[in-house]
Design an enzyme around this catalytic site. Structure first.
Site, short mmCIF file in Angstrom:
data_model
loop_
_atom_site.label_atom_id
_atom_site.label_comp_id
_atom_site.label_asym_id
_atom_site.label_seq_id
_atom_site.Cartn_x
_atom_site.Cartn_y
_atom_site.Cartn_z
CG ASP A 34 -14.34 -26.30 -45.66
OD1 ASP A 34 -13.39 -25.50 -45.67
OD2 ASP A 34 -15.37 -26.18 -46.15
CB CYS A 72 -15.45 -22.93 -44.61
SG CYS A 72 -16.58 -21.50 -44.59
CB THR A 93 -17.60 -18.11 -48.14
OG1 THR A 93 -18.43 -19.11 -47.36
CG2 THR A 93 -17.64 -18.52 -49.62
CG MET A 150 -16.18 -22.73 -41.10
SD MET A 150 -16.38 -24.39 -39.98
CE MET A 150 -14.93 -25.15 -40.79
CG HIS A 154 -18.99 -2.70 -30.48
ND1 HIS A 154 -19.28 -1.72 -31.74
CD2 HIS A 154 -17.99 -1.83 -29.90
CE1 HIS A 154 -18.69 -0.66 -31.48
NE2 HIS A 154 -17.97 -0.52 -30.44
NE ARG A 209 -22.70 1.88 -27.25
CZ ARG A 209 -21.44 2.18 -27.02
NH1 ARG A 209 -20.58 2.34 -26.10
NH2 ARG A 209 -20.72 2.09 -28.36
CG HIS A 210 -20.84 -3.09 -26.70
ND1 HIS A 210 -21.62 -2.84 -27.80
CD2 HIS A 210 -20.18 -2.12 -26.47
CE1 HIS A 210 -21.10 -1.48 -28.26
NE2 HIS A 210 -20.17 -1.18 -27.50
C1 RB5 Z 1 -16.85 -25.93 -49.77
O1 RB5 Z 1 -16.87 -26.09 -51.14
C2 RB5 Z 1 -17.48 -24.66 -49.42
O2 RB5 Z 1 -18.91 -24.75 -49.55
C3 RB5 Z 1 -17.21 -24.14 -47.96
O3 RB5 Z 1 -15.92 -24.06 -47.72
C4 RB5 Z 1 -17.91 -22.91 -47.31
O4 RB5 Z 1 -17.37 -21.91 -48.09
C5 RB5 Z 1 -19.26 -22.88 -47.12
O5 RB5 Z 1 -19.72 -22.14 -46.60
#
Ligand code: RB5
Length: 152
Positions: A12, A69, A71, A75, A102, A136-137
């Site tokens: 994104d 993205c 964080t 995603m 794993h 095992r995995h």
């Molecule tokens: C976008 O502002 C932010 O929410 C997105 O990139 C991401 O971190 C969402 O999990």
């Protein structure tokens, strides 16, 4: 790095710059990159790009997917709703290696606002350079498959 792979990339607006940097590194390393966008800084919705990349992986148009993205969380949540996807949200080289060894992760999620560019590049190298250990995995992956509904 490893044998030439086909990699599906998606991001994104929070991840587009890192996604483009990863694409350049992967091309330089001899891999094929299929870029599913986004292409610029305009605000977009991460599930749209997760969907495109996961479809490419599930339909075997790519060996692995890489999603970026802000964080990595959105995603990874989106990707793990797909029956054929095992997505690891990774912030370091060790978990990059272990999510392949794993979990047989076929998609990697990264948070561009959380990790630095050099760390991200090392994570991708570790992810692509590690094989699934099986054993095992395998049993655990079978149980994961039993937990998911078919993708509509
Ligand atoms: C976008 O502002 C932010 O929410 C997105 O990139 C991401 O971190 C969402 O999990």
């Amino acid at each position: 790095m490893t044998r030439p792979l086909i990699l599906a990339l998606g991001a994104d607006h929070g991840g587009v710059a890192l996604k483009n940097r990863l694409a350049a590194m992967l091309l330089e390393a001899g891999h094929e990159v299929r870029d599913y966008g986004t292409d610029g800084p305009a605000s977009v919705d991460y599930p749209d790009f997760a969907q495109a990349v996961c479809t490419a992986v599930e339909e075997k148009h790519a060996d692995y997917g890489i999603l970026v993205c802000g964080t990595g969380i959105g995603m990874s949540i989106a990707a793990n709703r797909r029956r054929g996807i095992r997505c690891g949200l990774v912030h370091d080289v060790t978990t990059a290696r272990l999510t392949r060894a794993h979990n047989d992760a076929n998609v990697l999620a990264l948070g561009a606002r959380i990790i630095g560019e050099e760390v991200a590049l090392d994570i991708v190298r570790a992810f692509l350079g590690t094989e699934f250990e099986g054993g095992r995995h395998e049993r655990r992956l079978s149980k994961l498959n039993q937990m998911t509904e078919p993708t509509p």
